[in-house]
Design an enzyme around this catalytic site. Structure first.
Site, PDB file in Angstrom:
ATOM      1  N   SER B 148       0.847  -1.195   0.000  1.00  0.00           N
ATOM      2  CA  SER B 148       0.000   0.000   0.000  1.00  0.00           C
ATOM      3  C   SER B 148       0.885   1.248   0.000  1.00  0.00           C
ATOM      4  O   SER B 148       1.764   1.372  -0.857  1.00  0.00           O
ATOM      5  CB  SER B 148      -0.929  -0.062   1.220  1.00  0.00           C
ATOM      6  OG  SER B 148      -1.997   0.798   1.068  1.00  0.00           O
ATOM      7  N   ARG B 218     -11.897   5.682  10.130  1.00  0.00           N
ATOM      8  CA  ARG B 218     -11.344   4.338  10.132  1.00  0.00           C
ATOM      9  C   ARG B 218     -12.374   3.309   9.636  1.00  0.00           C
ATOM     10  O   ARG B 218     -12.037   2.392   8.891  1.00  0.00           O
ATOM     11  CB  ARG B 218     -10.895   3.979  11.543  1.00  0.00           C
ATOM     12  CG  ARG B 218     -10.365   2.577  11.700  1.00  0.00           C
ATOM     13  CD  ARG B 218      -9.138   2.323  10.833  1.00  0.00           C
ATOM     14  NE  ARG B 218      -8.485   1.064  11.165  1.00  0.00           N
ATOM     15  CZ  ARG B 218      -7.408   0.599  10.555  1.00  0.00           C
ATOM     16  NH1 ARG B 218      -6.859   1.304   9.574  1.00  0.00           N
ATOM     17  NH2 ARG B 218      -6.881  -0.536  10.897  1.00  0.00           N
ATOM     18  N   ASP B 314      -8.225  -7.158  -4.454  1.00  0.00           N
ATOM     19  CA  ASP B 314      -7.896  -5.801  -4.012  1.00  0.00           C
ATOM     20  C   ASP B 314      -8.482  -4.799  -5.010  1.00  0.00           C
ATOM     21  O   ASP B 314      -7.998  -4.670  -6.125  1.00  0.00           O
ATOM     22  CB  ASP B 314      -6.366  -5.659  -3.938  1.00  0.00           C
ATOM     23  CG  ASP B 314      -5.912  -4.297  -3.401  1.00  0.00           C
ATOM     24  OD1 ASP B 314      -6.759  -3.394  -3.274  1.00  0.00           O
ATOM     25  OD2 ASP B 314      -4.717  -4.162  -3.111  1.00  0.00           O
ATOM     26  N   HIS B 347      -7.665  -5.701  -0.135  1.00  0.00           N
ATOM     27  CA  HIS B 347      -6.389  -4.987  -0.020  1.00  0.00           C
ATOM     28  C   HIS B 347      -5.607  -5.445   1.221  1.00  0.00           C
ATOM     29  O   HIS B 347      -4.381  -5.488   1.213  1.00  0.00           O
ATOM     30  CB  HIS B 347      -6.673  -3.487   0.049  1.00  0.00           C
ATOM     31  CG  HIS B 347      -5.442  -2.638   0.136  1.00  0.00           C
ATOM     32  ND1 HIS B 347      -4.430  -2.701  -0.794  1.00  0.00           N
ATOM     33  CD2 HIS B 347      -5.044  -1.720   1.061  1.00  0.00           C
ATOM     34  CE1 HIS B 347      -3.475  -1.843  -0.455  1.00  0.00           C
ATOM     35  NE2 HIS B 347      -3.817  -1.243   0.664  1.00  0.00           N
ATOM     36  N   ASP B 348      -6.335  -5.782   2.273  1.00  0.00           N
ATOM     37  CA  ASP B 348      -5.712  -6.242   3.520  1.00  0.00           C
ATOM     38  C   ASP B 348      -4.868  -7.502   3.363  1.00  0.00           C
ATOM     39  O   ASP B 348      -4.102  -7.832   4.276  1.00  0.00           O
ATOM     40  CB  ASP B 348      -6.806  -6.524   4.567  1.00  0.00           C
ATOM     41  CG  ASP B 348      -6.839  -5.463   5.657  1.00  0.00           C
ATOM     42  OD1 ASP B 348      -5.989  -4.557   5.616  1.00  0.00           O
ATOM     43  OD2 ASP B 348      -7.709  -5.559   6.540  1.00  0.00           O
TER      44      ASP B 348
END
Lengths: 198, 369
Positions: B148, B218, B314, B347-348
């Protein structure tokens, strides 16, 4: 290493840049890198095989030759190698064209559909041929555009692609193909290996 | 944030001219290391953290008491094997884990900078961290890596210092922050600034804290780190400790409860102003523009061997954007490998135990060492 790769390797000069299209587990790339000091890049569609190449320290990009060849700049390689995959493309003509754009020369190997065993299978059994080089059944084969050595030979002359070397491989033995023995080689060889230039 | 006794810090004396025009000097840069630097000093890997990461890559983070953000990947015998490699990670400038940031004291006013802190960029972050090479007397790194925003820093590092790393593994990143990514970051910033407790960035001085705004930022960001399939499989429409709908605005669904929890624990470890500054740095990241529209120029001086990794699910930094980097590298003649890892964790994925991903990183690092 199989005989086919040995012949391909002999066609490639030392200290050159080579793109191996459909490089598989990277056997040929590794050999060229270690033995001939060739700067190699690979393109491979299978994630597992890309992983194998990574573990050998090879620079391989996961991708599909029909879509991803164009990402390489023109003439960025001395050679592009395409081993026994041309018949699996939707548009083999375009792939040959792209190979000769990204590289000065292309080495293309073709499983010969004109080999006598293949012809006999169809003639006697009346079923689609299954051989060592064509191991799949008609319903699960990845091959879309099978051709014979003669077909490819004629294709090159029709498209004005220069054939620097045409070799026929059978039982580990190679012979030069020319217009005089073409019909015979087309019957007696399992594999054709061609070095082409636009 | 409390007093951070367990934080290693260097004070960078050398002035650094930031992209915004201001020059900083004598600023703190907090870092952590794992493994040992060998005698030849050729086994160092500079790891860059993502938006909300910090220098505590592996083991237990001494501040949060939680496992480091890349514990799956970094450690003895792991993908980045600390028996072999010396892993360095610094808290980015603009951050809130000991490096120079909006929570630092402004000597002119004797209170926290807040939004008087200069706007920083990925380029500034990388230039600041370059000082660690001098600090450790490392002439050339073995690798730079990160996912990222960490991947963006890895790209910027090679562009800025083409001779200073043998290999680079940018993961799940981009060479140019997309409109969609800027949009999500703006949503987070607006959420923080809309919280009355933000007080124009002066909340620390005024003993307040924009917790609600930061938590919502968040929550929104967290959704972008996951995939639709991953969310559906993990939560579906499951209810939170109840058998039926409440006909209210409580957290009926598990996904709601999960997001609220993620938001609430985040505010304990992260500073709202840092969130503004770091997301801004990401938005400003455009390596293509830095090289006048030709990304290839960013890498043409480098002999660094690249390995680019993306993930199928992602959608924040999709494969297509990672492949743009591969294409630019190919055009420069660089040695580059690329793989798209199959994962439904979004994406994590780069932070999680995704075996194919970890195997690829390990094989690349060990085959080229």
């Amino acid at each position: 290493m199989k005989k086919e790769f040995q012949i391909i390797s002999d066609l490639i000069e030392n200290n050159t840049r080579v793109l191996d299209v459909g490089c598989g587990d990277g056997t040929l790339m590794k050999y060229l890198k270690d033995k001939k000091n060739v700067d190699t890049r690979g393109l491979e569609i299978s994630k597992d095989k890309v992983q194998m190449c990574v573990s050998k320290g090879l620079a391989v990009i996961e991708g599909n030759a029909e879509k991803d060849l164009k990402q390489f700049p023109n003439s960025s390689f001395n050679y592009a190698v395409l081993s026994q995959t041309l018949q699996a493309f939707y548009d083999p003509e375009k792939v040959i064209d792209d190979l000769l754009k990204v590289a000065d020369k292309a080495i293309v190997t073709i499983p010969n559909f004109g080999f006598w065993k293949v012809r006999l299978d169809l003639l006697i059994k009346g079923t689609m041929p299954v051989t060592k080089n064509l191991p799949d059944e008609w319903y699960n084969t990845p091959n879309l555009h099978m051709c014979t050595l003669k077909d490819f030979f004629n294709f090159c002359s029709k498209k004005k692609i220069k054939l620097f070397k045409s070799l026929a491989l059978h039982n580990e033995k190679t012979m030069e193909i020319n217009s005089f023995n073409l019909n015979l080689k087309n019957l007696s060889s399992e594999l054709g290996i061609f070095l082409l230039e636009k | 944030m409390n007093v951070k006794e367990n934080i290693k810090t260097i004070i960078v004396k050398k002035p650094l001219k930031l992209d915004c025009g201001e020059t900083i000097s004598d600023y703190p840069l907090a870092y952590e290391t794992y493994g040992k630097l060998n005698d030849k000093k050729d086994n160092a890997i500079l790891t860059f953290h993502a938006l909300t990461g910090d220098q505590f890559v592996s083991g237990i983070n001494p501040i949060t008491k939680k496992p480091g953000w890349w514990s799956h990947a970094v450690g003895p015998s792991k993908a980045i094997d600390t028996n072999k490699f010396f892993v360095i990670c610094a808290n980015v400038i603009g951050g809130c884990m000991g490096s120079f940031g909006p929570g630092s004291i402004n000597p002119k006013t004797n209170k926290e900078f807040g939004i008087d802190f200069p706007v920083i960029t990925i380029n500034d972050m990388v230039n600041a961290q370059y000082n660690l090479l001098e600090f450790f007397k490392i002439d050339k790194l073995y690798s730079v890596t990160g996912g990222s925003m960490g991947g963006m820093q890895a790209l910027q590092f090679v562009a800025n210092f083409p001779e200073k790393t043998k290999t680079a593994i940018p993961i799940a990143c981009t060479a140019s922050h997309s409109a969609q990514n800027i949009a999500f970051n703006e949503l987070g910033r607006q959420s923080i600034m809309a919280d009355a407790n933000w007080k124009n960035g002066n909340y620390s001085y005024l003993n307040s804290s924009p917790d609600k705004g930061l938590a919502v930022a968040r929550m929104a960001a967290h959704i972008t780190y996951l995939s639709k399939k991953g969310l559906q499989e993990k939560f579906g429409r499951k209810l939170q400790e109840k058998d039926d709908l409440n006909f209210s605005f409580d957290a009926d669904f598990q996904i709601e409860s999960y997001l609220r929890y993620q938001g609430s624990i985040f505010v304990d470890r992260f500073d709202a102003n840092s969130y503004l500054y770091i997301t801004r740095a990401m938005d400003y990241f455009d390596l293509v523009k830095q090289y006048k529209g030709n990304l290839t120029k960013a890498f043409e001086k480098s002999k660094t061997k690249f390995f680019i990794i993306s993930f199928t699910s992602d959608w924040l930094y999709p494969t297509t954007e990672n492949k743009e980097i591969v294409i630019a590298l190919n055009a420069s003649g660089a040695e580059v490998g690329f793989i798209e890892i199959t994962s439904d964790k979004g994406h994590d994925s780069f932070l999680l135990d995704v075996p194919d991903f970890l195997k690829a990183v390990k094989n690349f690092l060990e085959a080229n060492y």
